[in-house]
Design an enzyme around this catalytic site. Structure first.
Site, PDB file in Angstrom:
ATOM      1  NE  ARG A 235      -0.428  -1.702  -0.617  1.00 54.73           N
ATOM      2  CZ  ARG A 235       0.423  -0.981  -1.365  1.00 54.73           C
ATOM      3  NH1 ARG A 235       1.568  -0.564  -0.846  1.00 54.73           N
ATOM      4  NH2 ARG A 235       0.118  -0.667  -2.611  1.00 54.73           N
ATOM      5  CD  GLU A 264      -0.592   3.510   4.436  1.00 57.58           C
ATOM      6  OE1 GLU A 264      -0.814   4.208   3.436  1.00 57.58           O
ATOM      7  OE2 GLU A 264       0.284   2.639   4.481  1.00 57.58           O
ATOM      8  CG  HIS A 282       2.423   4.525   1.477  1.00 54.65           C
ATOM      9  ND1 HIS A 282       1.336   3.694   1.599  1.00 54.65           N
ATOM     10  CD2 HIS A 282       3.193   3.958   0.516  1.00 54.65           C
ATOM     11  CE1 HIS A 282       1.433   2.683   0.750  1.00 54.65           C
ATOM     12  NE2 HIS A 282       2.567   2.825   0.080  1.00 54.65           N
TER      13      HIS A 282
HETATM   14  C1  DGY Z   1       2.860   0.939  -4.380  1.00 54.73           C
HETATM   15  O1  DGY Z   1       2.950   1.433  -5.518  1.00 54.73           O
HETATM   16  O2  DGY Z   1       2.190  -0.064  -4.155  1.00 54.73           O
HETATM   17  C2  DGY Z   1       3.643   1.599  -3.298  1.00 54.73           C
HETATM   18  O3  DGY Z   1       3.173   1.265  -2.048  1.00 54.73           O
HETATM   19  C3  DGY Z   1       3.698   3.090  -3.498  1.00 54.73           C
HETATM   20  O4  DGY Z   1       4.640   3.684  -2.672  1.00 54.73           O
END
Ligand code: DGY
Length: 324
Positions: A235, A264, A282
């Site tokens: 993240r 983002e 992502h």
């Molecule tokens: C999630 O599922 O948390 C991921 O970041 C998706 O790519």
């Protein structure tokens, strides 16, 4: 029939199943986006959200009949979990099915940064390749280097196992002890500081919570090896993006591979101009089969919850609540 809101259109098979079982509203097909849709349908009992949809206390509070939020992601920091728990709204996520895809991407980023793949690609496309040269775009060997995994959960472990095949030595940092992992795989648990100081590649695999906001700060980047590689597929807010950009600009790190960003879809402007960072939009779980399984998992969760059962993929906080 129960009313269910799907924030955005996703896998057709999952949408068809939802249509068969529920009165389905697809928020992105309505005027005003998700928040207007939530206000327009306070009688919805199920919500399928994406990681980019902030589901805050106000939204949860306004949906008086809401019984379940199924997040189409393994991470769920977009949801006000405390409010959902307080209101008895079940929250589910999509663990396991995206572990391999995300670990593959973390390793792909390591290789892309270490071997300067994007710089090579750009050179070819610009007509700048004039023949083999011994000093052209020299990279770093992964073999024999130390990989520091921050967060030894499912994805961290899958990444570590892949890295071992490249001859990397793995150390990891996790809040709690992981004796089985240490014993079974021989990966050593170290302190955060030991990891930061010793790793040639640092790869983040922690879930985000406010307690780990900017875990990777200016001070932490300054403690890393000067030729280290930093990978973030977890993240964005786990790192201070501006501090990372400054460290990369001054060549205080060898490079970085990012799949996630603090705000983002915005990206720090400075990063866009740097050659020693690989930037992806992502894509961690972005394979056809993984996204299909994730979508079907959200349908299953909503079906189980609205049938009065306990969904299989509840988030850990909900499992904890049920244990008490
Ligand atoms: C999630 O599922 O948390 C991921 O970041 C998706 O790519």
């Amino acid at each position: 029939m129960h009313k269910v809101i799907l924030a955005h259109r996703y896998h057709d098979e999952a949408v068809e199943r939802l249509r068969r079982e529920f009165r389905l509203v697809i928020a992105e097909e309505e005027e005003g986006g998700l928040s207007a849709c939530l206000r327009r349908h306070p009688d919805a009992e199920g919500l399928i959200s994406f990681l980019s949809d902030p589901i805050d206390a106000a939204a949860i509070g306004a949906m008086k009949k809401l019984k379940v939020i199924a997040n189409f992601a393994v991470g769920y920091n977009n949801i006000d979990v405390a409010r959902a728990l307080e209101r008895d709204v079940l929250v589910t996520h999509t663990p396991d099915v995206l572990t391999n895809a995300t670990a593959d991407l973390a390793v792909a980023l390591m290789l892309a940064v270490a071997r300067r793949l994007l710089e090579g690609d750009a050179l070819m496309r610009s007509g700048g390749f004039h023949g083999w040269q011994s000093g052209l775009l020299l990279g770093k060997e992964l073999n024999g280097s130390i990989l520091g995994i921050v967060g030894m959960g499912r994805i961290g472990l899958a990444t570590a196992q892949r890295a071992r095949a490249f001859g990397m030595k793995v150390v990891f940092y996790s809040r709690g002890p992981k004796p089985l992992i240490e014993k079974k795989y021989g990966f050593a648990r170290v302190t955060f500081l030991e990891l930061i100081r010793s790793a040639d590649v640092v790869s983040l695999h922690l879930p985000y919570s406010p307690g780990v906001h900017h875990l990777f700060s200016h001070d932490v980047f300054a403690l890393m090896k000067k030729d280290a590689i930093f990978i973030n597929t977890a993240r964005g807010p786990l790192m201070d993006e501006q501090a990372l950009a400054a460290a990369l600009e001054k060549n205080e790190l060898f490079g970085a591979g990012l799949d996630v960003y603090e705000n983002e879809p915005a990206v720090n402007e400075k990063l866009l101009g740097l050659a020693n960072v690989v930037l992806l939009p992502h894509l961690g779980s972005a394979t056809g089969s993984t996204r299909r399984q994730m979508a079907l998992m959200t349908v299953q969760s909503v079906c189980q919850a609205l049938a009065g059962g306990r969904p299989r993929h509840l988030i850990p906080e909900w499992k904890e609540k049920l244990r008490k």
